[in-house]
Design an enzyme around this catalytic site. Structure first.
Site, PDB file in Angstrom:
ATOM      1  N   SER A 168      27.149  13.472  98.101  1.00  0.00           N
ATOM      2  CA  SER A 168      27.612  12.146  97.713  1.00  0.00           C
ATOM      3  C   SER A 168      26.485  11.384  97.019  1.00  0.00           C
ATOM      4  O   SER A 168      25.303  11.661  97.256  1.00  0.00           O
ATOM      5  CB  SER A 168      28.050  11.406  98.979  1.00  0.00           C
ATOM      6  OG  SER A 168      28.894  10.338  98.669  1.00  0.00           O
TER       7      SER A 168
ATOM      8  N   PRO B 291      36.844  11.559  94.075  1.00  0.00           N
ATOM      9  CA  PRO B 291      35.886  10.441  94.122  1.00  0.00           C
ATOM     10  C   PRO B 291      36.311   9.378  95.139  1.00  0.00           C
ATOM     11  O   PRO B 291      37.496   9.059  95.257  1.00  0.00           O
ATOM     12  CB  PRO B 291      35.959   9.865  92.707  1.00  0.00           C
ATOM     13  CG  PRO B 291      37.351  10.183  92.253  1.00  0.00           C
ATOM     14  CD  PRO B 291      37.688  11.518  92.877  1.00  0.00           C
ATOM     15  N   GLY B 292      35.356   8.873  95.872  1.00  0.00           N
ATOM     16  CA  GLY B 292      35.609   7.744  96.767  1.00  0.00           C
ATOM     17  C   GLY B 292      34.774   6.559  96.291  1.00  0.00           C
ATOM     18  O   GLY B 292      35.284   5.562  95.775  1.00  0.00           O
ATOM     19  N   ARG B 293      33.447   6.734  96.421  1.00  0.00           N
ATOM     20  CA  ARG B 293      32.509   5.676  96.038  1.00  0.00           C
ATOM     21  C   ARG B 293      32.721   5.217  94.592  1.00  0.00           C
ATOM     22  O   ARG B 293      32.710   4.015  94.315  1.00  0.00           O
ATOM     23  CB  ARG B 293      31.091   6.224  96.195  1.00  0.00           C
ATOM     24  CG  ARG B 293      29.985   5.201  95.980  1.00  0.00           C
ATOM     25  CD  ARG B 293      28.622   5.889  95.841  1.00  0.00           C
ATOM     26  NE  ARG B 293      28.422   6.959  96.781  1.00  0.00           N
ATOM     27  CZ  ARG B 293      27.819   6.841  97.972  1.00  0.00           C
ATOM     28  NH1 ARG B 293      27.348   5.673  98.345  1.00  0.00           N
ATOM     29  NH2 ARG B 293      27.686   7.879  98.759  1.00  0.00           N
TER      30      ARG B 293
ATOM     31  N   TYR C 224      20.826   4.698 105.524  1.00  0.00           N
ATOM     32  CA  TYR C 224      20.388   5.554 104.416  1.00  0.00           C
ATOM     33  C   TYR C 224      19.217   4.959 103.635  1.00  0.00           C
ATOM     34  O   TYR C 224      18.811   5.527 102.618  1.00  0.00           O
ATOM     35  CB  TYR C 224      21.523   5.758 103.398  1.00  0.00           C
ATOM     36  CG  TYR C 224      22.848   6.173 103.987  1.00  0.00           C
ATOM     37  CD1 TYR C 224      23.003   7.413 104.605  1.00  0.00           C
ATOM     38  CD2 TYR C 224      23.950   5.325 103.926  1.00  0.00           C
ATOM     39  CE1 TYR C 224      24.224   7.790 105.133  1.00  0.00           C
ATOM     40  CE2 TYR C 224      25.177   5.703 104.450  1.00  0.00           C
ATOM     41  CZ  TYR C 224      25.306   6.932 105.053  1.00  0.00           C
ATOM     42  OH  TYR C 224      26.521   7.310 105.573  1.00  0.00           O
TER      43      TYR C 224
ATOM     44  N   CYS D 197      21.181  -8.069 117.060  1.00  0.00           N
ATOM     45  CA  CYS D 197      19.966  -8.077 117.882  1.00  0.00           C
ATOM     46  C   CYS D 197      19.215  -6.774 117.683  1.00  0.00           C
ATOM     47  O   CYS D 197      19.175  -5.924 118.586  1.00  0.00           O
ATOM     48  CB  CYS D 197      20.331  -8.258 119.341  1.00  0.00           C
ATOM     49  SG  CYS D 197      21.260  -9.764 119.591  1.00  0.00           S
TER      50      CYS D 197
ATOM     51  N   TYR E  98      32.130   2.647 101.844  1.00  0.00           N
ATOM     52  CA  TYR E  98      31.346   2.950 103.048  1.00  0.00           C
ATOM     53  C   TYR E  98      30.694   1.708 103.675  1.00  0.00           C
ATOM     54  O   TYR E  98      29.617   1.793 104.236  1.00  0.00           O
ATOM     55  CB  TYR E  98      30.296   4.034 102.749  1.00  0.00           C
ATOM     56  CG  TYR E  98      30.920   5.282 102.169  1.00  0.00           C
ATOM     57  CD1 TYR E  98      31.759   6.072 102.939  1.00  0.00           C
ATOM     58  CD2 TYR E  98      30.708   5.646 100.837  1.00  0.00           C
ATOM     59  CE1 TYR E  98      32.373   7.206 102.403  1.00  0.00           C
ATOM     60  CE2 TYR E  98      31.316   6.773 100.298  1.00  0.00           C
ATOM     61  CZ  TYR E  98      32.146   7.549 101.091  1.00  0.00           C
ATOM     62  OH  TYR E  98      32.751   8.661 100.557  1.00  0.00           O
TER      63      TYR E  98
HETATM   64  N1  LLP Z   1      35.469  14.732  99.410  1.00  0.00           N
HETATM   65  C1  LLP Z   1      34.868  15.149 100.539  1.00  0.00           C
HETATM   66  C2  LLP Z   1      35.256  16.411 101.145  1.00  0.00           C
HETATM   67  C3  LLP Z   1      33.881  14.343 101.125  1.00  0.00           C
HETATM   68  O1  LLP Z   1      33.271  14.749 102.228  1.00  0.00           O
HETATM   69  C4  LLP Z   1      33.525  13.115 100.524  1.00  0.00           C
HETATM   70  C5  LLP Z   1      32.515  12.250 101.117  1.00  0.00           C
HETATM   71  C6  LLP Z   1      34.191  12.735  99.356  1.00  0.00           C
HETATM   72  C7  LLP Z   1      35.154  13.568  98.824  1.00  0.00           C
HETATM   73  C8  LLP Z   1      33.912  11.439  98.661  1.00  0.00           C
HETATM   74  O2  LLP Z   1      32.580  11.302  98.270  1.00  0.00           O
HETATM   75  P1  LLP Z   1      32.164  10.073  97.339  1.00  0.00           P
HETATM   76  O3  LLP Z   1      32.851  10.281  96.015  1.00  0.00           O
HETATM   77  O4  LLP Z   1      32.628   8.823  97.990  1.00  0.00           O
HETATM   78  O5  LLP Z   1      30.698  10.169  97.269  1.00  0.00           O
HETATM   79  N2  LLP Z   1      28.696   7.193 104.081  1.00  0.00           N
HETATM   80  C9  LLP Z   1      27.933   7.743 102.994  1.00  0.00           C
HETATM   81  C10 LLP Z   1      28.750   8.691 102.150  1.00  0.00           C
HETATM   82  C11 LLP Z   1      29.387   9.808 102.953  1.00  0.00           C
HETATM   83  C12 LLP Z   1      30.268  10.688 102.114  1.00  0.00           C
HETATM   84  C13 LLP Z   1      31.056  11.622 102.961  1.00  0.00           C
HETATM   85  N3  LLP Z   1      31.956  12.474 102.234  1.00  0.00           N
HETATM   86  C14 LLP Z   1      27.362   6.600 102.160  1.00  0.00           C
HETATM   87  O6  LLP Z   1      27.598   5.442 102.499  1.00  0.00           O
HETATM   88  O7  LLP Z   1      26.652   6.823 101.205  1.00  0.00           O
END
Ligand code: LLP
Length: 442
Positions: free
Chosen positions: A217, A298-300, A341, A368, A398
């Site tokens: 990610s 994509p998520g982020r 992170y 706290c 996130y």
């Molecule tokens: N697909 C799978 C199988 C995943 O495990 C993830 C993210 C995604 C897609 C989406 O990834 P993205 O496009 O959002 O990067 N909490 C961390 C990020 C953890 C990502 C976990 N898996 C942060 O805040 O940076």
């Protein structure tokens, strides 16, 4: 600290419509944040609807229709899923709770992809019950479990095998997933993927549809995605030769990085789509393989830059020769990313024009814990005082989805702002909510 940095929006990493009005107040979708804070309180997540929709559209344009799967772990709330589904995205869910939210948002179950390295029987069975379109299997135990559940229901479970492709995406250790010694998937180099395939082919309750691999990610190097695609196409070609097996789906996971600071490179989604699709087409042609269906998750990159978090400052402490501490009314409970992170989110004074030279200050929360730092070296002006509004950028991904109730702080509210219209999408948690699960002793 230069004046542009102090000024914050417009421009990345702030969302597309973020600007300042003639009073110097930050606006999103044409609505000033002081009005938002007045009406909805703080901390407040402010989602720029134009930005969110534009990000969805850019991915669909780059990768094609029915190819883009929103990774809902980034932010899984009903309204966000409604927007992305309306923009033509499929949705990745990684738990029963995310699945329930997607169903509540009205997402067609056939357009859902279920993930998870330790899914429960109940989660898998629910996915079969509602007809989830793809289940990405991560473990041998899961193959057997899913097979039994599917046969009991008289259906065949649509399966993708999660491959660990042996690609190091050079990102933070906590979000690297593609290297061999990883928590997720069947490690290709150690023969686990072949063993999983052999097992899956023995199980009548499974319908094998394809392969999946996610390299990590916040990955900004397009080569990591291209390399992933090539490894998976090679695997499909080898499996076809060895098993006479045609698999359609090539799911390349998510991980596309975004800008967190002014000047950060924001990877070009169109160029990435073109590079990945060309690599898949070339490699498939070289193997004489029919073109597989490429999916990305994509998520982020869909929701991250679309939101900011608005806080109100509570206290300012100057330690001569040491630091300047500015405390706000939220913190690590609503954004754990800096603490977990070392993430650096951009910060700006939001409720008025900044006066005089800026920061740097330690922007801290109200929990706290000394580690409750939202930003180190935040550029806030010398006259920042209790009651000011401060905005933190790129908090769509996130933050809310990883929020906690540490110190029993209620989690923030969220609003979606589009063309001057403000719609609440998440109500602020109350103390009553916090007490709801408590079972007092008699
Ligand atoms: N697909 C799978 C199988 C995943 O495990 C993830 C993210 C995604 C897609 C989406 O990834 P993205 O496009 O959002 O990067 N909490 C961390 C990020 C953890 C990502 C976990 N898996 C942060 O805040 O940076």
């Amino acid at each position: 600290m230069d004046a542009d940095v102090v000024a914050g929006p417009p421009g990345p990493p702030w969302s597309r419509t973020a600007a300042r009005d003639d009073r110097g107040v930050v606006t999103v979708g044409g609505v000033a944040v002081d009005a938002l804070a007045g009406a909805h309180g703080t901390p407040l997540l402010v989602v720029d609807g134009d930005d969110l929709r534009a990000r969805c559209r850019a991915f669909v344009a780059a990768f094609g229709p029915d190819a883009v799967v929103y990774a809902s772990k980034a932010w899984c709330t009903t309204a966000v899923l409604q927007v992305v589904a309306a923009e033509g995205l499929l949705v990745d869910v990684a738990s029963g709770g995310e699945l329930a939210t997607a169903l509540a948002a009205g997402v067609d179950p056939a357009r859902l992809v279920l993930h998870g390295n330790a899914k429960s029987a109940a989660e898998l069975d629910r996915a079969l019950e509602v007809g989830v379109g793809r289940i990405v299997v991560d473990a041998v135990e899961e193959l057997d479990l899913l097979d039994g559940l599917a046969r009991a229901r008289g259906v065949r479970a649509p399966v993708l095998l999660r491959i660990t492709p042996g690609i190091d995406a050079h990102t933070h250790a906590y979000v690297r997933t593609g290297h061999d010694d990883a928590k997720f998937g069947f490690t290709l180099s150690l023969g686990l993927a072949d063993a999983a395939l052999a097992r899956a082919l023995d199980l009548d309750g499974l319908e094998l549809r394809g392969v999946h691999a996610h390299v990590g990610s916040q990955v900004v190097d397009p080569d990591a995605f291209v390399a992933n695609a090539e490894v998976l196409v090679d695997l499909l070609a080898r499996w076809r030769a060895e098993h006479d097996l045609e698999l359609d789906d090539l799911d390349l996971g998510g991980g596309m990085g975004v800008a967190y600071a002014a000047g950060d490179p924001e990877p070009d989604v169109a160029a990435l789509g073109a590079a990945v699709r060309a690599a898949v087409a070339d490699r498939a042609a070289a193997h004489g393989l029919p073109l597989p269906r490429v999916l990305v998750e994509p998520g982020r990159a869909i929701v991250g830059p679309s939101a900011l978090t608005l806080y109100r400052t509570v206290a300012v402490k100057d330690l001569p020769g040491l630091s300047r501490w500015v405390a706000v009314d939220g913190g690590m409970g609503d954004n754990i990313r800096p603490a977990l992170y070392g993430a650096a989110h951009a910060v700006t004074l939001a409720g008025r024009a900044p006066v005089g030279p800026a920061g740097p200050v330690m922007l801290v929360g109200k929990h706290c814990e000394s580690g409750d730092v939202l930003a180190t070296g935040a550029p806030l002006p010398g006259d920042v005082a209790a009651g000011d509004l401060v905005a933190v950028a790129t908090t769509g991904a996130y933050t809310e989805s990883m929020a906690s109730n540490y110190n029993r702080l209620p989690r923030p509210a969220a609003v979606l702002v589009e063309d001057g219209t403000v719609r609440p999408i998440l109500r602020r948690e109350t103390e009553e909510d916090l007490l709801r699960r408590d079972v007092p002793l008699p």
